[in-house]
Design a protein around this motif. Structure first.
Motif, PDB file in Angstrom:
ATOM      1  N   ARG A   1      85.347  12.706 -99.271  1.00 35.36           N
ATOM      2  CA  ARG A   1      85.819  13.634 -98.382  1.00 35.36           C
ATOM      3  C   ARG A   1      86.036  15.251 -99.245  1.00 35.36           C
ATOM      4  N   GLN A   2      86.505  15.074-100.420  1.00 39.64           N
ATOM      5  CA  GLN A   2      86.782  16.485-101.291  1.00 39.64           C
ATOM      6  C   GLN A   2      85.342  16.966-101.408  1.00 39.64           C
ATOM      7  N   SER A   3      84.317  16.499-101.731  1.00 40.65           N
ATOM      8  CA  SER A   3      82.994  16.938-101.731  1.00 40.65           C
ATOM      9  C   SER A   3      82.641  17.644-100.588  1.00 40.65           C
ATOM     10  N   LEU A   4      82.741  16.976 -99.624  1.00 41.31           N
ATOM     11  CA  LEU A   4      82.337  17.465 -98.318  1.00 41.31           C
ATOM     12  C   LEU A   4      83.187  18.709 -97.877  1.00 41.31           C
ATOM     13  N   HIS A   5      84.582  18.595 -98.029  1.00 39.68           N
ATOM     14  CA  HIS A   5      85.384  19.810 -97.901  1.00 39.68           C
ATOM     15  C   HIS A   5      85.015  21.175 -98.620  1.00 39.68           C
TER      16      HIS A   5
ATOM     17  N   PHE B   1      76.460   1.101 -98.690  1.00 37.19           N
ATOM     18  CA  PHE B   1      77.365   0.758 -97.470  1.00 37.19           C
ATOM     19  C   PHE B   1      78.230   1.973 -97.219  1.00 37.19           C
ATOM     20  N   MET B   2      78.554   2.044 -95.949  1.00 38.35           N
ATOM     21  CA  MET B   2      79.597   2.901 -95.590  1.00 38.35           C
ATOM     22  C   MET B   2      80.521   2.409 -94.635  1.00 38.35           C
ATOM     23  N   ASP B   3      81.760   2.339 -94.424  1.00 40.18           N
ATOM     24  CA  ASP B   3      82.698   1.995 -93.629  1.00 40.18           C
ATOM     25  C   ASP B   3      83.272   3.043 -92.776  1.00 40.18           C
TER      26      ASP B   3
ATOM     27  N   ASP C   1      83.638   3.844 -98.934  1.00 40.66           N
ATOM     28  CA  ASP C   1      84.596   2.930 -98.443  1.00 40.66           C
ATOM     29  C   ASP C   1      86.092   3.420 -98.628  1.00 40.66           C
ATOM     30  N   ALA C   2      87.028   2.846 -98.462  1.00 38.69           N
ATOM     31  CA  ALA C   2      88.284   3.116 -98.672  1.00 38.69           C
ATOM     32  C   ALA C   2      88.691   3.562-100.184  1.00 38.69           C
ATOM     33  N   TYR C   3      87.879   2.903-101.133  1.00 46.03           N
ATOM     34  CA  TYR C   3      88.158   3.257-102.317  1.00 46.03           C
ATOM     35  C   TYR C   3      87.566   4.655-102.815  1.00 46.03           C
ATOM     36  N   SER C   4      86.360   4.839-102.167  1.00 44.00           N
ATOM     37  CA  SER C   4      85.621   6.166-102.727  1.00 44.00           C
ATOM     38  C   SER C   4      85.609   7.246-101.658  1.00 44.00           C
TER      39      SER C   4
ATOM     40  N   MET D   1      80.985   1.965-107.403  1.00 45.80           N
ATOM     41  CA  MET D   1      81.010   3.479-107.930  1.00 45.80           C
ATOM     42  C   MET D   1      80.283   4.555-107.030  1.00 45.80           C
ATOM     43  N   LEU D   2      81.110   5.614-106.764  1.00 50.68           N
ATOM     44  CA  LEU D   2      80.147   6.863-105.907  1.00 50.68           C
ATOM     45  C   LEU D   2      79.947   7.776-106.993  1.00 50.68           C
ATOM     46  N   GLU D   3      78.601   8.363-106.741  1.00 48.06           N
ATOM     47  CA  GLU D   3      78.386   9.254-107.456  1.00 48.06           C
ATOM     48  C   GLU D   3      78.024  10.652-106.314  1.00 48.06           C
ATOM     49  N   ILE D   4      78.117  11.775-106.462  1.00 51.26           N
ATOM     50  CA  ILE D   4      77.733  12.779-105.475  1.00 51.26           C
ATOM     51  C   ILE D   4      77.032  13.822-106.267  1.00 51.26           C
ATOM     52  N   GLU D   5      75.754  14.162-105.765  1.00 47.44           N
ATOM     53  CA  GLU D   5      75.051  15.388-106.406  1.00 47.44           C
ATOM     54  C   GLU D   5      75.034  16.152-105.104  1.00 47.44           C
ATOM     55  N   PHE D   6      74.937  17.624-105.606  1.00 47.54           N
ATOM     56  CA  PHE D   6      74.837  18.704-104.720  1.00 47.54           C
ATOM     57  C   PHE D   6      73.668  19.530-105.259  1.00 47.54           C
ATOM     58  N   GLU D   7      72.795  19.982-104.197  1.00 44.18           N
ATOM     59  CA  GLU D   7      71.640  20.938-104.394  1.00 44.18           C
ATOM     60  C   GLU D   7      71.711  22.082-103.326  1.00 44.18           C
TER      61      GLU D   7
END
Length: 115
Positions: free
Chosen positions: A32-36, A53-55, A24-27, A1-7
């Motif tokens: 990408r959306q958060s970066l965008h 982990f990052m692929d 990874d391919a699942y998250s 599971m991926l969580e993304i915080e922004f400050e």
């Protein structure tokens, strides 16, 4: 599971994106959306210190975002002290495109150097 915080740190004129978990391919779509959502920022640090982990999918999302941020005359740095992530960024040559630092303070300083 991926969580993304922004400050958003107006004092240092920098935004910090902190993903936590695996990219990874699942998250990667969420990453990408958060970066965008933040590609119009002038100064962005992506803090990968809590990424286990990052692929190649995650690396591709980073590369695309760096390109968009630079198209908006912004700058980006990464930080992580996790050896598997550092090794991936160095092995692929990503660190020659974007500064990669061990901690947030050094990543912010690298943004200052690139102005």
């Amino acid at each position: 599971m991926l969580e993304i915080e922004f400050e958003d740190n107006p004092e240092k004129d920098v935004a910090v994106l902190r993903p936590k978990g695996d990219i990874d391919a699942y998250s990667v779509a969420e990453f990408r959306q958060s970066l965008h959502e933040h590609t119009s920022r002038k100064r962005l640090v992506v803090d990968l210190s809590q990424v286990m982990f990052m692929d190649s999918a995650g690396l591709g999302a980073l590369i695309g975002s760096v390109r968009r941020i630079r198209e908006h005359d912004g700058s980006v740095t990464l930080c992580s002290s996790r050896q598997p992530i550092i090794r991936l960024l160095h092995t692929t040559g990503f660190n020659r495109i974007v500064p990669v630092r061990d901690n947030l303070e050094d990543a912010i300083a690298a943004l200052d150097e690139n102005q």
